[in-house]
Design an enzyme around this catalytic site. Sequence first.
Site, PDB file in Angstrom:
ATOM      1  N   SER A  10      59.144  46.050  38.489  1.00  0.00           N
ATOM      2  CA  SER A  10      58.486  45.067  39.354  1.00  0.00           C
ATOM      3  C   SER A  10      58.060  43.870  38.509  1.00  0.00           C
ATOM      4  CB  SER A  10      57.278  45.690  40.074  1.00  0.00           C
ATOM      5  OG  SER A  10      56.464  46.393  39.168  1.00  0.00           O
ATOM      6  N   GLU A  12      55.413  40.397  38.355  1.00  0.00           N
ATOM      7  CA  GLU A  12      54.187  39.810  38.916  1.00  0.00           C
ATOM      8  C   GLU A  12      54.181  38.294  38.756  1.00  0.00           C
ATOM      9  OE1 GLU A  12      50.498  41.911  38.025  1.00  0.00           O
ATOM     10  OE2 GLU A  12      49.574  39.992  37.543  1.00  0.00           O
ATOM     11  N   ASP A 104      37.354  40.508  39.626  1.00  0.00           N
ATOM     12  CA  ASP A 104      36.242  40.081  38.760  1.00  0.00           C
ATOM     13  C   ASP A 104      35.540  38.907  39.399  1.00  0.00           C
ATOM     14  OD1 ASP A 104      36.481  41.826  36.525  1.00  0.00           O
ATOM     15  OD2 ASP A 104      38.325  40.757  35.996  1.00  0.00           O
ATOM     16  N   ALA A 119      37.100  49.531  43.573  1.00  0.00           N
ATOM     17  CA  ALA A 119      38.429  49.582  44.195  1.00  0.00           C
ATOM     18  C   ALA A 119      38.630  50.837  45.045  1.00  0.00           C
ATOM     19  CB  ALA A 119      39.505  49.491  43.111  1.00  0.00           C
ATOM     20  N   PHE A 212      43.656  35.743  26.933  1.00  0.00           N
ATOM     21  CA  PHE A 212      43.757  36.756  28.002  1.00  0.00           C
ATOM     22  C   PHE A 212      43.203  38.088  27.507  1.00  0.00           C
ATOM     23  CE2 PHE A 212      47.894  35.088  30.198  1.00  0.00           C
ATOM     24  CZ  PHE A 212      47.152  34.116  30.841  1.00  0.00           C
ATOM     25  N   HIS A 262      56.323  47.140  34.827  1.00  0.00           N
ATOM     26  CA  HIS A 262      55.819  46.035  35.654  1.00  0.00           C
ATOM     27  C   HIS A 262      55.636  44.837  34.727  1.00  0.00           C
ATOM     28  CE1 HIS A 262      53.417  44.090  38.864  1.00  0.00           C
ATOM     29  NE2 HIS A 262      52.609  43.702  37.895  1.00  0.00           N
TER      30      HIS A 262
HETATM   31  P1  FAD Z   1      37.686  49.489  39.658  1.00  0.00           P
HETATM   32  O1  FAD Z   1      38.696  50.572  39.785  1.00  0.00           O
HETATM   33  O2  FAD Z   1      36.635  49.400  40.720  1.00  0.00           O
HETATM   34  O3  FAD Z   1      36.983  49.679  38.224  1.00  0.00           O
HETATM   35  C1  FAD Z   1      36.141  48.655  37.692  1.00  0.00           C
HETATM   36  C2  FAD Z   1      35.079  49.276  36.775  1.00  0.00           C
HETATM   37  O4  FAD Z   1      34.152  50.045  37.548  1.00  0.00           O
HETATM   38  C3  FAD Z   1      35.618  50.257  35.740  1.00  0.00           C
HETATM   39  O5  FAD Z   1      34.818  50.119  34.593  1.00  0.00           O
HETATM   40  C4  FAD Z   1      35.434  51.635  36.361  1.00  0.00           C
HETATM   41  O6  FAD Z   1      35.256  52.633  35.381  1.00  0.00           O
HETATM   42  C5  FAD Z   1      34.166  51.425  37.178  1.00  0.00           C
HETATM   43  N1  FAD Z   1      34.182  52.163  38.450  1.00  0.00           N
HETATM   44  C6  FAD Z   1      35.246  52.369  39.254  1.00  0.00           C
HETATM   45  N2  FAD Z   1      34.860  53.046  40.374  1.00  0.00           N
HETATM   46  C7  FAD Z   1      33.527  53.241  40.267  1.00  0.00           C
HETATM   47  C8  FAD Z   1      32.558  53.865  41.105  1.00  0.00           C
HETATM   48  N3  FAD Z   1      32.914  54.420  42.266  1.00  0.00           N
HETATM   49  N4  FAD Z   1      31.264  53.872  40.685  1.00  0.00           N
HETATM   50  C9  FAD Z   1      30.889  53.308  39.496  1.00  0.00           C
HETATM   51  N5  FAD Z   1      31.780  52.722  38.662  1.00  0.00           N
HETATM   52  C10 FAD Z   1      33.081  52.670  39.039  1.00  0.00           C
HETATM   53  N6  FAD Z   1      42.123  40.641  39.159  1.00  0.00           N
HETATM   54  C11 FAD Z   1      42.113  39.671  40.109  1.00  0.00           C
HETATM   55  O7  FAD Z   1      41.062  39.054  40.330  1.00  0.00           O
HETATM   56  N7  FAD Z   1      43.241  39.377  40.828  1.00  0.00           N
HETATM   57  C12 FAD Z   1      44.404  40.049  40.650  1.00  0.00           C
HETATM   58  O8  FAD Z   1      45.401  39.758  41.314  1.00  0.00           O
HETATM   59  C13 FAD Z   1      44.452  41.088  39.661  1.00  0.00           C
HETATM   60  N8  FAD Z   1      45.567  41.819  39.467  1.00  0.00           N
HETATM   61  C14 FAD Z   1      45.556  42.858  38.581  1.00  0.00           C
HETATM   62  C15 FAD Z   1      46.700  43.654  38.439  1.00  0.00           C
HETATM   63  C16 FAD Z   1      46.722  44.720  37.559  1.00  0.00           C
HETATM   64  C17 FAD Z   1      47.961  45.571  37.451  1.00  0.00           C
HETATM   65  C18 FAD Z   1      45.578  44.998  36.747  1.00  0.00           C
HETATM   66  C19 FAD Z   1      45.598  46.132  35.753  1.00  0.00           C
HETATM   67  C20 FAD Z   1      44.433  44.209  36.879  1.00  0.00           C
HETATM   68  C21 FAD Z   1      44.402  43.146  37.793  1.00  0.00           C
HETATM   69  N9  FAD Z   1      43.275  42.349  37.978  1.00  0.00           N
HETATM   70  C22 FAD Z   1      43.258  41.358  38.919  1.00  0.00           C
HETATM   71  C23 FAD Z   1      42.084  42.566  37.159  1.00  0.00           C
HETATM   72  C24 FAD Z   1      41.076  43.524  37.841  1.00  0.00           C
HETATM   73  O9  FAD Z   1      40.633  42.989  39.066  1.00  0.00           O
HETATM   74  C25 FAD Z   1      39.908  43.718  36.875  1.00  0.00           C
HETATM   75  O10 FAD Z   1      40.327  44.457  35.765  1.00  0.00           O
HETATM   76  C26 FAD Z   1      38.641  44.270  37.482  1.00  0.00           C
HETATM   77  O11 FAD Z   1      37.594  44.118  36.529  1.00  0.00           O
HETATM   78  C27 FAD Z   1      38.693  45.745  37.833  1.00  0.00           C
HETATM   79  O12 FAD Z   1      39.464  45.985  38.933  1.00  0.00           O
HETATM   80  P2  FAD Z   1      39.822  47.499  39.331  1.00  0.00           P
HETATM   81  O13 FAD Z   1      40.538  47.454  40.598  1.00  0.00           O
HETATM   82  O14 FAD Z   1      40.436  48.215  38.210  1.00  0.00           O
HETATM   83  O15 FAD Z   1      38.314  48.066  39.558  1.00  0.00           O
END
Ligand code: FAD
Length: 285
Positions: A10, A12, A104, A119, A212, A262
Amino acid sequence: MTTEQTLAISCEFFPPRTDKGVLKLHQTREQLQILHPTFFSVTFGAGGSTQEKTFETVKEIQKHSGFDAAPHLSCIGSTRENILKLLQDYQAHGIHRIVALRGDKPSGWAGHLGEFRHANELVEFIRTETGKHFFIEVAAYPEFHPEAHSTKADLDFFKQKVQAGADSAITQYFYNADAYFRLVDNCVERDIDIPIVPGIMPISNYEQLARFSDTCGAEIPRWLRRRLKDFEDDKEGLQAFGVDVVTKLCERLLEGGAPGLHFYTLNQAKLTLEIATHLGLIVNA
Ligand code: FAD
């Protein structure tokens, strides 16, 4: 590596802001179609800042490329109502793949954090509201998320996202294959059985990569930093070296069982295509 193996490839993109950027992305996407990707994904700016442009870009890819488009959707700062509206719009446009993220906070943002904290809550919401319609990708971190309290907590929270209904994961980029293999082992120990596809960042510009990496917590190993720095203004030399390093990383990952790759293309086709060519991934070239 042969093309008979069904690897999940894939690519991006980020949504372009200008007409010139739109044209450039169109060309990039057409060039990358030779990889027969499982999908092209489009990022979503922090706090929803690119919401409309992400939507436009995804629609264009879905309609004109013949390949699936997958919008990234980050939930921080958003409401259930807003997310539901977006999901419905995507459904109406035939989109059935989504990359579900927390996102973020944009720097300097003093706004509301929104109705979703993490998430896993977004994944759960997507499943509750749209059932099995979307194939859901989530993020994984071989070198751990920068905010994680502990490595164990990060893995446990990753499992929560999977249990909430994620189908597959894409990793943050990394240059240390062992970190990826260790993550996969830790997932197996926790009975997490979704594919974890490594995120691959081609190396095109040292300063940009260092910036980055400092932000997202991806490590550039010391030896690699030193070598990249030594290229100074020799962009071609740096990129050729980067292609060699990243190709070898991909080879190790695929030989070790990674289910696909990816590519973080940054809307450029050249380096991804060079790496893919070395890996023998180009179909009908
Ligand atoms: P989460 O899974 O919620 O995790 C974030 C933090 O919270 C981690 O430290 C985790 O340990 C902790 N955590 C998770 N669940 C819980 C819970 N239930 N209770 C307490 N703590 C918890 N960012 C953008 O803004 N736009 C994008 O398009 C984008 N694309 C991305 C694509 C990929 C493949 C990757 C790897 C990252 C991308 N990001 C993007 C960055 C991402 O949004 C950040 O890394 C963000 O800080 C975390 O997102 P996450 O979905 O992993 O969060």
